[in-house]
Design a protein around this motif. Structure first.
Motif, PDB file in Angstrom:
ATOM      1  N   GLN A  42      42.301 -25.401 -53.042  1.00 30.62           N
ATOM      2  CA  GLN A  42      43.345 -26.431 -52.964  1.00 30.62           C
ATOM      3  C   GLN A  42      43.200 -27.229 -51.671  1.00 30.62           C
ATOM      4  O   GLN A  42      43.265 -28.454 -51.687  1.00 30.62           O
ATOM      5  N   ALA A  43      43.009 -26.535 -50.563  1.00 33.74           N
ATOM      6  CA  ALA A  43      42.885 -27.210 -49.266  1.00 33.74           C
ATOM      7  C   ALA A  43      41.631 -28.080 -49.218  1.00 33.74           C
ATOM      8  O   ALA A  43      41.669 -29.217 -48.735  1.00 33.74           O
ATOM      9  N   ALA A  44      40.515 -27.575 -49.742  1.00 38.84           N
ATOM     10  CA  ALA A  44      39.267 -28.336 -49.721  1.00 38.84           C
ATOM     11  C   ALA A  44      39.372 -29.588 -50.588  1.00 38.84           C
ATOM     12  O   ALA A  44      38.895 -30.661 -50.200  1.00 38.84           O
ATOM     13  N   ILE A  45      40.008 -29.477 -51.733  1.00 38.08           N
ATOM     14  CA  ILE A  45      40.174 -30.639 -52.615  1.00 38.08           C
ATOM     15  C   ILE A  45      41.128 -31.638 -51.971  1.00 38.08           C
ATOM     16  O   ILE A  45      40.897 -32.850 -52.023  1.00 38.08           O
ATOM     17  N   THR A  46      42.170 -31.149 -51.344  1.00 34.55           N
ATOM     18  CA  THR A  46      43.105 -32.031 -50.631  1.00 34.55           C
ATOM     19  C   THR A  46      42.368 -32.814 -49.544  1.00 34.55           C
ATOM     20  O   THR A  46      42.532 -34.030 -49.414  1.00 34.55           O
ATOM     21  N   LEU A  47      41.520 -32.129 -48.780  1.00 34.81           N
ATOM     22  CA  LEU A  47      40.728 -32.805 -47.744  1.00 34.81           C
ATOM     23  C   LEU A  47      39.775 -33.827 -48.347  1.00 34.81           C
ATOM     24  O   LEU A  47      39.606 -34.928 -47.812  1.00 34.81           O
ATOM     25  N   LEU A  48      39.152 -33.486 -49.471  1.00 39.15           N
ATOM     26  CA  LEU A  48      38.247 -34.412 -50.153  1.00 39.15           C
ATOM     27  C   LEU A  48      38.981 -35.688 -50.549  1.00 39.15           C
ATOM     28  O   LEU A  48      38.497 -36.800 -50.305  1.00 39.15           O
ATOM     29  N   LEU A  49      40.164 -35.546 -51.120  1.00 39.45           N
ATOM     30  CA  LEU A  49      40.913 -36.716 -51.585  1.00 39.45           C
ATOM     31  C   LEU A  49      41.367 -37.583 -50.414  1.00 39.45           C
ATOM     32  O   LEU A  49      41.292 -38.814 -50.482  1.00 39.45           O
ATOM     33  N   TRP A 118      35.296 -26.338 -61.338  1.00 39.35           N
ATOM     34  CA  TRP A 118      35.797 -27.664 -61.712  1.00 39.35           C
ATOM     35  C   TRP A 118      37.281 -27.739 -61.386  1.00 39.35           C
ATOM     36  O   TRP A 118      37.987 -26.721 -61.419  1.00 39.35           O
ATOM     37  N   ALA A 119      37.738 -28.948 -61.121  1.00 37.32           N
ATOM     38  CA  ALA A 119      39.157 -29.160 -60.868  1.00 37.32           C
ATOM     39  C   ALA A 119      39.501 -30.592 -61.230  1.00 37.32           C
ATOM     40  O   ALA A 119      38.617 -31.448 -61.294  1.00 37.32           O
ATOM     41  N   PHE A 120      40.782 -30.825 -61.491  1.00 37.00           N
ATOM     42  CA  PHE A 120      41.218 -32.209 -61.594  1.00 37.00           C
ATOM     43  C   PHE A 120      42.414 -32.397 -60.682  1.00 37.00           C
ATOM     44  O   PHE A 120      43.167 -31.461 -60.399  1.00 37.00           O
ATOM     45  N   ALA A 121      42.530 -33.602 -60.209  1.00 40.20           N
ATOM     46  CA  ALA A 121      43.639 -33.950 -59.325  1.00 40.20           C
ATOM     47  C   ALA A 121      44.240 -35.259 -59.810  1.00 40.20           C
ATOM     48  O   ALA A 121      43.515 -36.194 -60.147  1.00 40.20           O
ATOM     49  N   VAL A 147      38.203 -35.923 -61.262  1.00 39.95           N
ATOM     50  CA  VAL A 147      37.621 -34.681 -61.741  1.00 39.95           C
ATOM     51  C   VAL A 147      36.633 -34.267 -60.662  1.00 39.95           C
ATOM     52  O   VAL A 147      35.732 -35.033 -60.309  1.00 39.95           O
ATOM     53  N   CYS A 148      36.854 -33.091 -60.113  1.00 41.09           N
ATOM     54  CA  CYS A 148      36.036 -32.624 -58.983  1.00 41.09           C
ATOM     55  C   CYS A 148      35.168 -31.455 -59.431  1.00 41.09           C
ATOM     56  O   CYS A 148      35.549 -30.688 -60.318  1.00 41.09           O
ATOM     57  N   GLN A 149      34.017 -31.330 -58.805  1.00 46.98           N
ATOM     58  CA  GLN A 149      33.090 -30.247 -59.110  1.00 46.98           C
ATOM     59  C   GLN A 149      32.645 -29.603 -57.804  1.00 46.98           C
ATOM     60  O   GLN A 149      32.343 -30.303 -56.831  1.00 46.98           O
ATOM     61  N   LYS A 150      32.599 -28.275 -57.813  1.00 47.05           N
ATOM     62  CA  LYS A 150      32.109 -27.551 -56.640  1.00 47.05           C
ATOM     63  C   LYS A 150      30.587 -27.462 -56.750  1.00 47.05           C
ATOM     64  O   LYS A 150      30.054 -26.870 -57.696  1.00 47.05           O
ATOM     65  N   VAL A 151      29.902 -28.088 -55.795  1.00 49.91           N
ATOM     66  CA  VAL A 151      28.440 -28.123 -55.770  1.00 49.91           C
ATOM     67  C   VAL A 151      27.999 -27.456 -54.473  1.00 49.91           C
ATOM     68  O   VAL A 151      28.339 -27.928 -53.388  1.00 49.91           O
ATOM     69  N   GLU A 153      29.086 -24.846 -53.136  1.00 54.10           N
ATOM     70  CA  GLU A 153      30.315 -24.424 -52.440  1.00 54.10           C
ATOM     71  C   GLU A 153      31.078 -25.575 -51.775  1.00 54.10           C
ATOM     72  O   GLU A 153      31.976 -25.329 -50.966  1.00 54.10           O
ATOM     73  N   ILE A 154      30.739 -26.821 -52.087  1.00 56.60           N
ATOM     74  CA  ILE A 154      31.442 -27.981 -51.530  1.00 56.60           C
ATOM     75  C   ILE A 154      32.034 -28.789 -52.677  1.00 56.60           C
ATOM     76  O   ILE A 154      31.332 -29.118 -53.640  1.00 56.60           O
ATOM     77  N   TRP A 155      33.326 -29.107 -52.580  1.00 63.88           N
ATOM     78  CA  TRP A 155      33.982 -29.911 -53.599  1.00 63.88           C
ATOM     79  C   TRP A 155      33.561 -31.374 -53.474  1.00 63.88           C
ATOM     80  O   TRP A 155      33.551 -31.930 -52.378  1.00 63.88           O
ATOM     81  N   LYS A 156      33.179 -31.964 -54.613  1.00 66.51           N
ATOM     82  CA  LYS A 156      32.750 -33.355 -54.687  1.00 66.51           C
ATOM     83  C   LYS A 156      33.510 -34.042 -55.826  1.00 66.51           C
ATOM     84  O   LYS A 156      34.004 -33.383 -56.735  1.00 66.51           O
ATOM     85  N   ILE A 157      33.541 -35.360 -55.779  1.00 66.35           N
ATOM     86  CA  ILE A 157      34.125 -36.137 -56.872  1.00 66.35           C
ATOM     87  C   ILE A 157      33.055 -36.268 -57.955  1.00 66.35           C
ATOM     88  O   ILE A 157      31.975 -36.800 -57.700  1.00 66.35           O
ATOM     89  N   ALA A 158      33.362 -35.784 -59.152  1.00 68.40           N
ATOM     90  CA  ALA A 158      32.436 -35.903 -60.275  1.00 68.40           C
ATOM     91  C   ALA A 158      32.796 -37.098 -61.152  1.00 68.40           C
ATOM     92  O   ALA A 158      31.917 -37.805 -61.644  1.00 68.40           O
ATOM     93  N   ARG A 159      34.076 -37.318 -61.343  1.00 66.02           N
ATOM     94  CA  ARG A 159      34.569 -38.446 -62.140  1.00 66.02           C
ATOM     95  C   ARG A 159      35.837 -38.969 -61.489  1.00 66.02           C
ATOM     96  O   ARG A 159      36.660 -38.194 -61.009  1.00 66.02           O
TER      97      ARG A 159
END
Length: 169
Positions: A42-49, A118-121, A147-151, A153-159
């Motif tokens: 959750q924290a990593a995706i929040t930072l990504l966004l 995978w995750a979506f936000a 739509v985020c993907q862990k690549v 061990e790092i979360w990235k934007i996939a879509r």
């Protein structure tokens, strides 16, 4: 929730309704607990966004591309999908040559898949959009789906897709 869990939950609820012998809270308690989302994800995706919002303000194409997977997709209203790093670069060049944004992101929801890859936000962004060629500005308010993907061990934007929340009239 898996289909099996839904079937068991529906069966327990039906039993409660028919017999009245088990309280709804007891029926739910008998179903195995839902997995908890990893706080680190959750924290990593929040930072990504939030990094994405910062990069939009900086208008640096290389930095925005670093946030996407190699096969990332941008779906912007009125344009064909930009698929892959080369097309994303062209799309963001067009965007950055057309507008400048000063926005704040609000994260409404983050859901991570059970396998954690995978995750979506769901987010909203509001602020000011500056039209560079026209020399004008307007309020900016979008709703977005990432739509985020862990690549590695790092979360990235996939879509990524968005739509304006401005009234049509």
């Amino acid at each position: 929730m898996s289909d099996g869990r839904l079937v068991r939950l529906a069966s327990r609820i039906k039993h409660v309704q028919q017999s009245g012998t088990v309280s709804p809270s007891n029926a739910l308690a008998e179903i195995e607990p839902l997995p908890t989302v990893d706080v680190a994800d959750q924290a990593a995706i929040t930072l990504l966004l939030h990094a994405y919002g910062t990069v939009l303000s900086s208008r640096k194409i290389e930095d925005v591309l670093d946030l996407y997977t190699h096969d990332g997709v941008l779906m912007a209203p009125g344009f064909a999908s930009a698929v892959g790093q080369a097309e994303l670069g062209k799309a963001y060049e067009r965007i950055f040559n057309t507008i400048r944004l000063e926005i704040d992101f609000e994260i409404d929801e983050i859901v991570v898949t059970e396998d954690g890859t995978w995750a979506f936000a769901r987010t909203t962004a509001g602020g000011t959009k500056y039209w560079l060629q026209k020399g004008s500005k307007e309020s900016h308010h979008n709703q977005e789906l990432f739509v985020c993907q862990k690549v590695d061990e790092i979360w990235k934007i996939a879509r990524y897709c968005f739509s304006s929340m401005k009234p049509l009239m």
